[in-house]
Design an enzyme around this catalytic site. Structure first.
Site, PDB file in Angstrom:
ATOM      1  N   ARG A  20     -28.228 -39.798  13.676  1.00  0.00           N
ATOM      2  CA  ARG A  20     -29.208 -39.682  12.592  1.00  0.00           C
ATOM      3  C   ARG A  20     -28.962 -38.466  11.689  1.00  0.00           C
ATOM      4  O   ARG A  20     -29.489 -38.380  10.591  1.00  0.00           O
ATOM      5  CB  ARG A  20     -30.630 -39.635  13.185  1.00  0.00           C
ATOM      6  CG  ARG A  20     -31.078 -40.968  13.752  1.00  0.00           C
ATOM      7  CD  ARG A  20     -32.303 -40.829  14.647  1.00  0.00           C
ATOM      8  NE  ARG A  20     -31.948 -40.371  16.002  1.00  0.00           N
ATOM      9  CZ  ARG A  20     -32.831 -40.148  16.974  1.00  0.00           C
ATOM     10  NH1 ARG A  20     -34.125 -40.307  16.741  1.00  0.00           N
ATOM     11  NH2 ARG A  20     -32.442 -39.746  18.168  1.00  0.00           N
ATOM     12  N   GLY A 147     -40.844 -40.190  23.467  1.00  0.00           N
ATOM     13  CA  GLY A 147     -41.310 -40.796  24.708  1.00  0.00           C
ATOM     14  C   GLY A 147     -42.766 -40.421  24.949  1.00  0.00           C
ATOM     15  O   GLY A 147     -43.167 -39.277  24.727  1.00  0.00           O
ATOM     16  N   TYR A 373     -13.339  -1.327  -8.467  1.00  0.00           N
ATOM     17  CA  TYR A 373     -12.903  -1.923  -7.212  1.00  0.00           C
ATOM     18  C   TYR A 373     -12.398  -0.812  -6.305  1.00  0.00           C
ATOM     19  O   TYR A 373     -11.505  -0.046  -6.684  1.00  0.00           O
ATOM     20  CB  TYR A 373     -11.789  -2.957  -7.436  1.00  0.00           C
ATOM     21  CG  TYR A 373     -11.214  -3.434  -6.118  1.00  0.00           C
ATOM     22  CD1 TYR A 373     -12.007  -4.151  -5.225  1.00  0.00           C
ATOM     23  CD2 TYR A 373      -9.911  -3.121  -5.736  1.00  0.00           C
ATOM     24  CE1 TYR A 373     -11.519  -4.550  -3.992  1.00  0.00           C
ATOM     25  CE2 TYR A 373      -9.411  -3.523  -4.494  1.00  0.00           C
ATOM     26  CZ  TYR A 373     -10.225  -4.239  -3.630  1.00  0.00           C
ATOM     27  OH  TYR A 373      -9.749  -4.625  -2.414  1.00  0.00           O
TER      28      TYR A 373
HETATM   29  C1  UD1 Z   1     -35.419 -37.986  24.167  1.00  0.00           C
HETATM   30  C2  UD1 Z   1     -36.297 -38.559  25.280  1.00  0.00           C
HETATM   31  C3  UD1 Z   1     -37.707 -38.732  24.743  1.00  0.00           C
HETATM   32  C4  UD1 Z   1     -38.227 -37.404  24.254  1.00  0.00           C
HETATM   33  C5  UD1 Z   1     -37.277 -36.785  23.235  1.00  0.00           C
HETATM   34  C6  UD1 Z   1     -37.718 -35.388  22.911  1.00  0.00           C
HETATM   35  C7  UD1 Z   1     -34.791 -39.944  26.603  1.00  0.00           C
HETATM   36  C8  UD1 Z   1     -34.429 -41.331  26.986  1.00  0.00           C
HETATM   37  N1  UD1 Z   1     -35.774 -39.831  25.695  1.00  0.00           N
HETATM   38  O1  UD1 Z   1     -35.405 -38.923  23.120  1.00  0.00           O
HETATM   39  O2  UD1 Z   1     -38.559 -39.233  25.760  1.00  0.00           O
HETATM   40  O3  UD1 Z   1     -39.528 -37.580  23.693  1.00  0.00           O
HETATM   41  O4  UD1 Z   1     -35.947 -36.732  23.753  1.00  0.00           O
HETATM   42  O5  UD1 Z   1     -36.983 -34.873  21.860  1.00  0.00           O
HETATM   43  O6  UD1 Z   1     -34.260 -39.008  27.154  1.00  0.00           O
HETATM   44  N2  UD1 Z   1     -27.618 -37.029  25.481  1.00  0.00           N
HETATM   45  C9  UD1 Z   1     -26.460 -36.896  26.213  1.00  0.00           C
HETATM   46  N3  UD1 Z   1     -25.794 -37.997  26.610  1.00  0.00           N
HETATM   47  C10 UD1 Z   1     -26.220 -39.244  26.324  1.00  0.00           C
HETATM   48  C11 UD1 Z   1     -27.418 -39.391  25.568  1.00  0.00           C
HETATM   49  C12 UD1 Z   1     -28.100 -38.255  25.166  1.00  0.00           C
HETATM   50  O7  UD1 Z   1     -26.017 -35.785  26.503  1.00  0.00           O
HETATM   51  O8  UD1 Z   1     -25.563 -40.203  26.751  1.00  0.00           O
HETATM   52  C13 UD1 Z   1     -28.338 -35.831  25.053  1.00  0.00           C
HETATM   53  C14 UD1 Z   1     -28.430 -35.687  23.560  1.00  0.00           C
HETATM   54  O9  UD1 Z   1     -27.328 -34.933  23.075  1.00  0.00           O
HETATM   55  C15 UD1 Z   1     -29.757 -34.976  23.370  1.00  0.00           C
HETATM   56  C16 UD1 Z   1     -30.559 -35.400  24.576  1.00  0.00           C
HETATM   57  O10 UD1 Z   1     -29.656 -35.937  25.501  1.00  0.00           O
HETATM   58  O11 UD1 Z   1     -29.622 -33.583  23.404  1.00  0.00           O
HETATM   59  C17 UD1 Z   1     -31.611 -36.445  24.214  1.00  0.00           C
HETATM   60  O12 UD1 Z   1     -30.982 -37.528  23.571  1.00  0.00           O
HETATM   61  P1  UD1 Z   1     -31.559 -38.109  22.208  1.00  0.00           P
HETATM   62  O13 UD1 Z   1     -30.743 -39.271  21.844  1.00  0.00           O
HETATM   63  O14 UD1 Z   1     -31.739 -37.043  21.218  1.00  0.00           O
HETATM   64  O15 UD1 Z   1     -32.959 -38.634  22.747  1.00  0.00           O
HETATM   65  P2  UD1 Z   1     -34.283 -38.901  21.919  1.00  0.00           P
HETATM   66  O16 UD1 Z   1     -34.239 -40.266  21.369  1.00  0.00           O
HETATM   67  O17 UD1 Z   1     -34.541 -37.791  21.010  1.00  0.00           O
HETATM   68 CA    CA Z   2     -33.567 -35.976  20.414  1.00  0.00          CA
END
Ligand code: UD1
Ligand code: CA
Length: 503
Positions: A20, A147, A373
């Protein structure tokens, strides 16, 4: 884990793509307030003094690992080859430390407003409740995309439901998951191993760890953050700008509470790593980056950007741009000065309008007031560098040094061709090209001697306003001369007397 350590390990989830953001830069490397998002999360967790800090990397891994080595060499990157969800990421981290036991803090890498106090409160609540899994939550006005925390009739947490998987009723819940958890390593390992991908995104959600623990009767907790702003994530450029604004407001608030005058908070940007002491004044349009420090009584701005600089007590920096430079006590800079790395202005020195400096030491009370300078130079005390002087430091291949002694007077428009030394108390004549050392107390003159060609204007520019002005100034004799000239522009006559007479 030593008795003082509140958590055995910190795990930062930073492997996600950050789609995003629509940026080639990995999401967690985006900068706000002088640190990357990842840097902010690590800084918030640092006071927990965990023995082990793991950062799960994946998308943009080379860049994230390089950044980590620079800002947190103690942290260990763990590769998540495929981004199969936050639960999978946490599992990959725990697999890297198979012997680890005790409470582990797991935190999303995209929560740059987290504070040490918020994390410490969560860890304390986890241990006070005797919980095996504790999630940080927040009550927000707009829970879109986050979440939801589903609580039972007794108020105890039951599940975390992602928005895409939530019922309408669950979507109405305004208590959200912050993406920050404390869990006992063994429990977490076990529950993560059982996560399914049976959800809207086909991922292993870390959030799905809670419900099975509740069902199994394990003690879990959901703790509300005191300030919901702390937990705000950052998923796109608009959120990044909003978080940056919030972070900056916090920094400025703290400065103002401490006694710094911030004339226009809306246009003043101070990195979390910069320091401004009580009694300093920041005028509109100031940006203080990196390790910049501003002492009491100093005035910076308006419209000034400083990176990794120190500004001494009572100094003034007006409409200028400075990097890796020291401005001494009561020194004066600007307007429109450009201080480049290695500039050191001693107490009461002055660098004025349209002056560029680099690798330059300007001694106590010495002045470079206008249009100069100063590169690769040492200037002693009480010296004055005339307008439009250039320290000619570069011969196209190497840089050389110029040394100016105490109380020297460098005439305007002097070229100081380095390497060269002007001794204490010496002068240089305006317009000189100084290629040889000037001994103490001497006057260095290196310019053509002037000659005046009498009557030149009357002969060569007859009928011009200049000729008329000259005639009026010199009286009838000049008019008589003018009358005897040919009316048209003839070819120039040889100059008289010739320049060879004048050398
Ligand atoms: C996540 C939470 C959500 C919460 C929100 C808060 C989950 C499923 N959901 O959503 O409940 O309200 O954060 O901001 O966790 N990441 C990895 N590997 C992966 C996927 C993600 O390292 O395979 C890391 C991302 O880099 C990030 C974090 O996990 O730092 C959360 O992932 P992101 O995709 O941002 O989750 P949200 O949709 O924001
Ligand atoms: Ca996030």
């Amino acid at each position: 884990m030593s008795p003082q350590q509140a958590v055995a390990a910190v795990v930062v989830l930073a492997a996600g793509q950050g789609t995003r953001m629509r940026s080639a830069t990995p999401k967690v490397l985006h900068e706000l307030g002088g640190r990357s998002m990842l840097g902010h999360v690590l800084a918030a967790a640092a006071p927990l003094e965990a023995g082990t800090t793991l950062v799960v990397v994946g998308s943009g891994r080379e860049a994230v690992e390089a950044h980590l080595a620079a800002v947190a060499p103690g942290a260990r990157p763990v590769l998540q080859e495929e981004q199969r969800g936050s639960g999978h990421a946490a599992g990959v981290a725990l697999d890297a430390v198979p012997d680890l036991e005790g409470p582990v803090l797991v935190v999303n890498g995209d929560a740059p407003l987290l504070t040490p106090a918020t994390l410490q409160a969560l860890v304390a609540a986890h241990s006070a409740a005797g919980s095996v899994f504790t999630v940080l939550t927040a009550e927000v006005d707009d829970p879109t995309g986050l979440g939801r925390i589903v609580r039972g009739a007794d108020g105890a947490p039951r599940a975390i439901v992602e928005e895409k998987d939530a019922t309408d009723e669950q979507r109405a819940i305004r208590e959200v998951n912050a993406g920050v958890y404390v869990a006992n390593a063994g429990t977490l390992r076990r529950v993560l191993a059982g996560l399914s991908t049976d959800n809207a995104q086909g991922e292993q959600y870390l959030t799905d760890a809670l419900a099975p623990l509740v069902e199994g009767g394990a003690p879990v907790a959901a703790v509300r953050a005191e300030d919901p702003v702390d937990v705000l994530g950052c998923n796109d450029q608009r959120e990044l700008a909003a978080r940056r604004r919030t972070l900056n407001d916090r920094v400025l608030d703290a400065l103002m509470v401490a006694g710094v005058t911030v004339v226009d908070p809306a246009t003043t940007w101070v990195d979390v790593t910069a320091a401004v002491l009580p009694g300093a004044r920041l005028l509109p349009g100031v940006q203080l980056h990196g390790t910049t420090t501003v002492a009491a009584g100093a005035v910076v701005g308006p419209d000034t950007t400083m990176t990794d600089c120190t500004v001494g007590e009572g100094a003034t920096v007006l409409r200028s741009h400075a990097t890796q430079s020291e401005v001494g006590p009561r020194a004066v800079v600007g307007p429109f000065s450009y201080l480049r790395p290695g500039t050191r202005l001693a107490a009461e020195a002055k660098v004025g309008a349209f002056v560029e400096t680099k690798n330059a030491v300007v001694g106590e009370g010495s002045k470079v007031p206008h249009l100069s300078y100063v590169g690769d130079a040492t200037i002693g005390r009480g010296a004055n560098i005339g307008a439009a002087t250039v320290f000619v430091n570069y011969d196209g291949v190497t840089k050389s040094h110029t040394t100016i002694g105490d109380h020297v007077r460098v005439g305007s428009d002097t070229m100081l061709v380095a390497p060269v030394t002007v001794g204490d108390g010496a002068y240089t004549a305006a317009g000189s090209v100084i290629t040889q050392d000037v001994p103490p107390g001497a006057m260095g003159v290196a310019r053509a001697r002037q000659r005046n060609v009498a009557g030149w204007v009357a002969r060569r520019r007859p009928g011009t306003a200049a000729a008329q002005a000259a005639a009026a100034a010199t009286g009838a004799a000049a008019e008589g001369t003018a009358g005897s000239r040919p009316a048209s522009d003839g070819p120039d006559r040889p100059a008289e007397p010739g320049p060879h007479h004048e050398q």
